[in-house]
Design an enzyme around this catalytic site. Structure first.
Site, PDB file in Angstrom:
ATOM      1  N   THR A   1       0.820  -1.217   0.000  1.00  0.00           N
ATOM      2  CA  THR A   1       0.000   0.000   0.000  1.00  0.00           C
ATOM      3  C   THR A   1       0.852   1.265   0.000  1.00  0.00           C
ATOM      4  O   THR A   1       1.900   1.332   0.642  1.00  0.00           O
ATOM      5  CB  THR A   1      -0.920  -0.003   1.232  1.00  0.00           C
TER       6      THR A   1
ATOM      7  N   PRO B   1       0.522   5.879  -0.115  1.00  0.00           N
ATOM      8  CA  PRO B   1      -0.405   6.968   0.206  1.00  0.00           C
ATOM      9  C   PRO B   1      -1.443   7.218  -0.880  1.00  0.00           C
ATOM     10  O   PRO B   1      -2.584   7.591  -0.586  1.00  0.00           O
ATOM     11  CB  PRO B   1       0.529   8.179   0.383  1.00  0.00           C
TER      12      PRO B   1
ATOM     13  N   GLY C   1      -4.153   2.558  -2.691  1.00  0.00           N
ATOM     14  CA  GLY C   1      -4.685   1.635  -1.701  1.00  0.00           C
ATOM     15  C   GLY C   1      -5.385   0.482  -2.380  1.00  0.00           C
ATOM     16  O   GLY C   1      -4.767  -0.507  -2.769  1.00  0.00           O
ATOM     17  N   SER C   2      -6.702   0.619  -2.575  1.00  0.00           N
ATOM     18  CA  SER C   2      -7.449  -0.426  -3.260  1.00  0.00           C
ATOM     19  C   SER C   2      -6.953  -0.629  -4.684  1.00  0.00           C
ATOM     20  O   SER C   2      -6.952  -1.745  -5.208  1.00  0.00           O
ATOM     21  CB  SER C   2      -8.947  -0.088  -3.269  1.00  0.00           C
TER      22      SER C   2
ATOM     23  N   ILE D   1       2.291   0.396   7.066  1.00  0.00           N
ATOM     24  CA  ILE D   1       3.104  -0.817   7.077  1.00  0.00           C
ATOM     25  C   ILE D   1       3.276  -1.322   8.509  1.00  0.00           C
ATOM     26  O   ILE D   1       3.888  -0.663   9.356  1.00  0.00           O
ATOM     27  CB  ILE D   1       4.475  -0.563   6.423  1.00  0.00           C
TER      28      ILE D   1
ATOM     29  N   GLU E   1      -5.963  -6.168   3.708  1.00  0.00           N
ATOM     30  CA  GLU E   1      -5.884  -7.323   2.800  1.00  0.00           C
ATOM     31  C   GLU E   1      -6.906  -7.208   1.667  1.00  0.00           C
ATOM     32  O   GLU E   1      -7.390  -8.201   1.134  1.00  0.00           O
ATOM     33  CB  GLU E   1      -6.079  -8.656   3.550  1.00  0.00           C
TER      34      GLU E   1
ATOM     35  N   GLU F   1     -15.250  -4.045   0.182  1.00  0.00           N
ATOM     36  CA  GLU F   1     -15.822  -3.587  -1.085  1.00  0.00           C
ATOM     37  C   GLU F   1     -15.038  -4.168  -2.271  1.00  0.00           C
ATOM     38  O   GLU F   1     -15.618  -4.602  -3.270  1.00  0.00           O
ATOM     39  CB  GLU F   1     -15.831  -2.058  -1.142  1.00  0.00           C
TER      40      GLU F   1
END
Length: 379
Positions: free
Chosen positions: A125, A127, A130-131, A156, A362, A366
């Site tokens: 991940t 900044p 993300g998804s 992290i 993880e 959604e």
């Protein structure tokens, strides 16, 4: 189709439960309150074979299955959700090295990772990614026999404490095909860490940004080939989703036990809460939904282990259902405790804070629905 555990599975499940009861549960509230990272306790777990659960035996691993791992993390999380979850992350990073790393990398790192002499973190991940993990921007440019890395990673676990960081970086074009996996060592010049994040839960493990400023990493530290990183990351997350779902189930199971005990002891209107049918039915629904979640995790674990074509979809289904159910069950257990559930004198509020993030990490729930629906429309 087999629903009974083997004698071996029952034995290591009992071992993990005993470790959770003796070494995790008595300290979990203090670790949460003081943000203490229990490294020495985790090394005791490693001595039991719990730091290389599905790593091969020739480098100190236990060579167990994904179902075995789910049983273990479910048991550990009854003692301390946050610490069990970090053990899952360490195991995932070690598995990536074992499964995709060169023989030299395996021999160099895994004997010390399986004992937790060294601690591993996983860095995906960012900044701004993300998804949409495939849009990550941390860049690694090859210069001779090194890569030079610039960029940053966010949220992290273990940042600043861990000894190695299994990182996904961009070595090629935009998109998933340009991502490569490599090991960055803590003492490499240019690697730094942000201030620890102030979190709702998971306080027994540090969380911070990891920043790269012209960090030179040997090409020998690459895991797999250039461009394989995203595939490695997604395969790792299939297992990580099972483990975090199992952690939700274990925490919810602890919450049900607490609610059952409280209902037996607490008296109102001249009788124990356990005698009120409304609360009996509530507990019955909690136990039923938790058992359904458990079976989904176990089935998905079996599919991931077998590399079934539908393994990713079932891992997403199980993670979504188990983490949603785990949070719901813990919340209902807190409600049964009334005002006492809101106090730090009882473990329910900590359970609630710890499992809430499982619906986010993880892959958010959604995104789990995105994965499931995408797979459904393939058929």
């Amino acid at each position: 189709m087999r629903f009974e555990l083997t004698d071996e599975q029952t034995a290591f499940q009992d071992m993990a439960r005993q470790f959770a009861a003796d070494d995790l549960a008595p300290h979990a509230a203090d670790w949460d309150a003081t943000a203490f990272f229990p490294v020495e306790v985790m090394r005791k777990a490693a001595a039991l074979g719990l730091a290389g659960i599905y790593v091969r035996e020739d480098v100190g691993g236990s060579a167990l299955t994904r179902l075995d791992a789910a049983l273990i993390f479910e048991a550990l999380s009854e003692g301390c959700t946050s610490t069990a979850a970090f053990m899952s992350i360490h195991n995932m990073a070690s598995w990536m090295i074992d499964s995709f790393g060169s023989e030299d990398l395996r021999r160099k790192w895994l004997p010390r990772l399986t004992t937790m002499e060294l601690i591993a973190s996983y860095c995906l991940t960012e900044p701004s990614a993300g998804s949409d993990a495939a849009s990550l921007r941390t860049k690694a440019v090859r210069e001779g026999d090194h890569y030079v890395i610039n960029g940053s990673k966010a949220f992290i676990s273990g940042a600043g404490t861990s000894d190695i960081y299994v990182c996904m970086v961009r070595t090629g074009d935009e998109g998933a095909g340009g991502i490569t996996c490599m090991i960055v060592e803590k003492d490499m010049p240019g690697l730094s860490f942000g201030v620890p994040e102030r979190k709702m839960g998971w306080n027994s493990q540090p969380t911070a940004q990891v920043m790269f400023d012209n960090v030179r990493v040997p090409v020998a530290n690459r895991i797999g080939e250039e461009g394989q990183g995203f595939r490695i990351a997604m395969m790792g997350l299939d297992g990580g989703r099972l483990n975090i779902g199992a952690c939700s189930i274990g925490t919810a199971n602890a919450a049900i036990k607490a609610a059952k005990n409280y209902m037996s002891e607490r008296r109102q209107f001249g009788k124990s809460l356990a005698q009120f049918q409304a609360l009996q039915f509530k507990l019955a629904d909690m136990a039923t939904e938790l058992e359904a979640a458990r079976l989904m995790i176990y089935q998905a674990a079996t599919k991931v282990e077998a590399k079934s074509p539908d393994a990713t979809m079932h891992a997403a289904m199980a993670k979504r259902f188990a983490t949603d159910t785990g949070f719901k069950v813990v919340n209902e257990a807190l409600q049964i405790h009334g005002g006492y559930g809101y106090l730090k004198d009882f473990p329910l509020e900590r359970h609630l804070r710890d499992v809430r993030v499982h619906q986010i990490l993880e892959g958010t729930n959604e995104i789990m629905r995105v994965i499931i629906s995408r797979e459904l429309f393939k058929s």
